[in-house]
Structure formats: structure tokens, C-alpha cells
Design an enzyme around this catalytic site. Sequence first.
Site, PDB file in Angstrom:
ATOM      1  N   GLY A   1       0.815  -1.204   0.000  1.00 22.50           N
ATOM      2  CA  GLY A   1       0.000   0.000   0.000  1.00 22.50           C
ATOM      3  C   GLY A   1       0.849   1.255   0.000  1.00 22.50           C
ATOM      4  O   GLY A   1       0.986   1.923   1.040  1.00 22.50           O
ATOM      5  N   TYR A   2       1.403   1.601  -1.150  1.00 23.41           N
ATOM      6  CA  TYR A   2       2.240   2.798  -1.278  1.00 23.41           C
ATOM      7  C   TYR A   2       1.548   3.875  -2.113  1.00 23.41           C
ATOM      8  O   TYR A   2       1.140   4.909  -1.619  1.00 23.41           O
ATOM      9  CB  TYR A   2       3.583   2.433  -1.918  1.00 23.41           C
ATOM     10  CG  TYR A   2       4.656   1.973  -0.956  1.00 23.41           C
ATOM     11  CD1 TYR A   2       4.336   1.449   0.292  1.00 23.41           C
ATOM     12  CD2 TYR A   2       5.993   2.038  -1.299  1.00 23.41           C
ATOM     13  CE1 TYR A   2       5.319   1.021   1.162  1.00 23.41           C
ATOM     14  CE2 TYR A   2       6.991   1.604  -0.434  1.00 23.41           C
ATOM     15  CZ  TYR A   2       6.650   1.105   0.796  1.00 23.41           C
ATOM     16  OH  TYR A   2       7.639   0.679   1.653  1.00 23.41           O
TER      17      TYR A   2
ATOM     18  N   SER B   1      -0.933  -4.153  -6.526  1.00 23.72           N
ATOM     19  CA  SER B   1      -0.866  -5.476  -7.148  1.00 23.72           C
ATOM     20  C   SER B   1      -1.365  -6.554  -6.198  1.00 23.72           C
ATOM     21  O   SER B   1      -0.981  -6.591  -5.024  1.00 23.72           O
ATOM     22  CB  SER B   1       0.578  -5.797  -7.559  1.00 23.72           C
ATOM     23  OG  SER B   1       1.067  -4.836  -8.468  1.00 23.72           O
TER      24      SER B   1
ATOM     25  N   GLU C   1      13.527  -4.357  -4.104  1.00 29.18           N
ATOM     26  CA  GLU C   1      12.700  -4.703  -5.262  1.00 29.18           C
ATOM     27  C   GLU C   1      13.507  -5.286  -6.407  1.00 29.18           C
ATOM     28  O   GLU C   1      12.969  -5.989  -7.248  1.00 29.18           O
ATOM     29  CB  GLU C   1      11.939  -3.470  -5.761  1.00 29.18           C
ATOM     30  CG  GLU C   1      10.724  -3.153  -4.945  1.00 29.18           C
ATOM     31  CD  GLU C   1       9.797  -2.189  -5.656  1.00 29.18           C
ATOM     32  OE1 GLU C   1       8.633  -2.525  -5.849  1.00 29.18           O
ATOM     33  OE2 GLU C   1      10.246  -1.089  -5.996  1.00 29.18           O
TER      34      GLU C   1
ATOM     35  N   SER D   1       8.744   5.586 -12.442  1.00 30.52           N
ATOM     36  CA  SER D   1       8.744   5.984 -13.845  1.00 30.52           C
ATOM     37  C   SER D   1      10.154   6.310 -14.327  1.00 30.52           C
ATOM     38  O   SER D   1      11.064   6.579 -13.544  1.00 30.52           O
ATOM     39  CB  SER D   1       7.838   7.206 -14.041  1.00 30.52           C
ATOM     40  OG  SER D   1       8.416   8.342 -13.417  1.00 30.52           O
TER      41      SER D   1
END
Length: 384
Positions: free
Chosen positions: A116-117, A152, A236, A361
Site C-alpha cells: 500500500g504505497y 498489485s 525490489e 517511472s
Amino acid sequence: MEFGFTPQDEEFRAEARAWLAAHAGDARDRRGWERTLGKAGWIGLGWPEGGYGNRTATLTQQVAWAEEYARSTAPPRSGHIGENLLAPTLLAHGTGDQKARFLPPIAAGDELWCQGYSEPGAGSDLAGVRTAAAREPAGTHYRITGQKIWTSLAHEADWCFVLARTEPGSHRHHGLSLLLVPMDQPGRVEVRPIRQLTGTSEFNEVFFDGARARVEHVVGGEGAGWRVAMSLLGFERGVSTLAQQIGFAAELERVVRTAVETGTADDPVVRELLVRQWAELRTMRWNALRTLGRTGDAGAPSVAKLLWAGWHQRLGELAMLARGAAAAVGPVDWSPAAPYELDALQHLFLFSRADTIYGGSDQIQRTIIAERVLGLPREPKGAA
């Protein structure tokens, strides 16, 4: 750089390959498959600690497992967020009680997690988080109110680690905390799938309306959320990048085969593009091996993300070029029962449009490199 696998690594690889060959065909559903992996100890190989029902493995053995998994017929993982993001964060910042409570169920495949970011107004600029968590009068729980987006696997998850503002009136990276929140709270947690260009819904919106989280389930302590969140993002990328490239190689092979079958490979421009994709994929592998296990390189994760995201997006475009005019036609005739069918290469093209956006991004990655590696002046920010 010299990188190789020892005889012990190859024994480990052979064991992994044999186990996957024997069990991957039994995967009836993704949650059940996680439990199968957990029962055999294959979850948590990269954790620096054992004793949670997981095997431990060297870095090269983790690479071997990841590569064999990518080559196998095993389904996509549902537990990777808990295993590869939350678990290392708990090992680095969690209390003994938090490790004892949450690591064994992750290793067993019994509890699935989501992250939950991102929020509608805080995606790439994560410091703009508005979701708030306030202590109840009794002091034992927080009440969480707010919205997360692009979450996700939230529709499958049992728990969510939520970055929320626990200090009223705080701004930017101050006053944030990372809370562990159970998802099974009817009326307080709502998950809404987001339909994508591909017609699928891996991502979700999550709404918290007074959701409760225990005070002892704050990771790193109240107010330390930014530090903990940044630490988590560092997990990650790593071994998973090499496994990802196994999948990329399979997709590239499919595109090359399609170009040969359709005759588009006779076009010298298409041939040049195919060779370029192959050469760049080899370069990405060498770069991943060069940086594997390295710490303290602020730019390495951003460089890796820029490399693979752009490469994969160009592969999707090349797939449509290889298909020719047939790329505009679906694999089956339209019908009310099947209004939106895609073949594998069409799915690749559409899904890869988001590669340069999610996970940070391209613009954000370039800013990180500019500021943290090259030492350029910081990008101007709007008023908080």
C-alpha cells in the site's frame, strides 16, 4: 567480472529443476501452489536468517533457483511481495515479535501480502502520501483512512503493508509510518479491481475507511515510515532481475520465430532491430551479474530499471512489427462471450506500455541518477 556456478551450486540447481519438474504440474491454484512451495522450504531462500521453515541459499544458488523457476511451467507467484519485499524489511527493521508473527506464515505460503504505497496524488512522488492513521483513544490500534491505487494482487492478499501519515499536519517525508494491516475487514477495507488495456485486472484500488491496525504492527517505530519505505524499495531489484531476463529471452525467441514465419525477418530494418534486442538483452544480463549483491551504489537500481523497462517496451513494439497487418486482428472472432481476446504477442505489446511507468517511472529514475550519482542540483518541487 568473473561469475560462475560452483559444483555445489549446480547440485542445488539440479535439485531445484527436478523438484519443479515433479511438482509444477500439480499447481491447481496460486494460493495452493504457494503452500506447496512453502512446505518444501523454497520460500525465503534469500533471507539472511533461517529458522522460519525456509531453506537458506547462497546468492548464486538463489540465482539458480530463480532461473530454473523462470524456465519451468510453474505458475506466476502470488507470494513474492511478502517474500521479497516485506520479509527483508522485517529482518532489517522489525522487532523480534514481528518476525515471529509474520515470517513463518510467509515462508509457509499461508499469508499473502500486497503493498500500500501509491495513491492517486502520490505515485512517483511517494512523499505526497495523504492516507492517515490516527491512534484510537485506548491506544492499542490505529484507525486508517485513505485510498491506495495500483495495488498489485490486493484482491488475493491477506495483509497489506501501508505507508500512512501518523503525525497530523506533517508534510512530505516527515510523520509517516509503515503499518501492517489485515485486509479481512468488511466495511473498512474495500478492493476494486482496475481493468487494464489487456483486459485483465492485476492491479486494484484499495479504500480504507476506519481500518484497524495494531500499534505493535508498526515497522521501525512511529514516524520512521520514510526510512523504512525507502529501505523496502531497495529490495525490489536483485536476483529477480536475472530471472526476469529468462522470461524476456523466451519472449524474444517467440518474436524472432514470428518474424521468420511471417517473412518480416527478410526486411533488413526488422533484422537489425531483432539483433539489437538480442545484444541489449545480453548486455542487461552482464550488468545484472556485475551489480549482483553490491550495496551502496545509489544509481544501480535506477539504471537497471531504465534498461529493462525500455527494452521490454521496444520488444512489444517489435512484436507487432513482426506480426505485420495481422497484429491488428484478434485470435478469435468477436462475440459477446469473448469481446476482448488477445494472443501472447498482443498482450506483450499492450502490457509493456506501462513498463516505463510502474515501479518508478523513467523520469523519476533519471532524476535519482542526476541528483544522487551525478550530484546535479535537485529538481524544483511544488509547495507542500
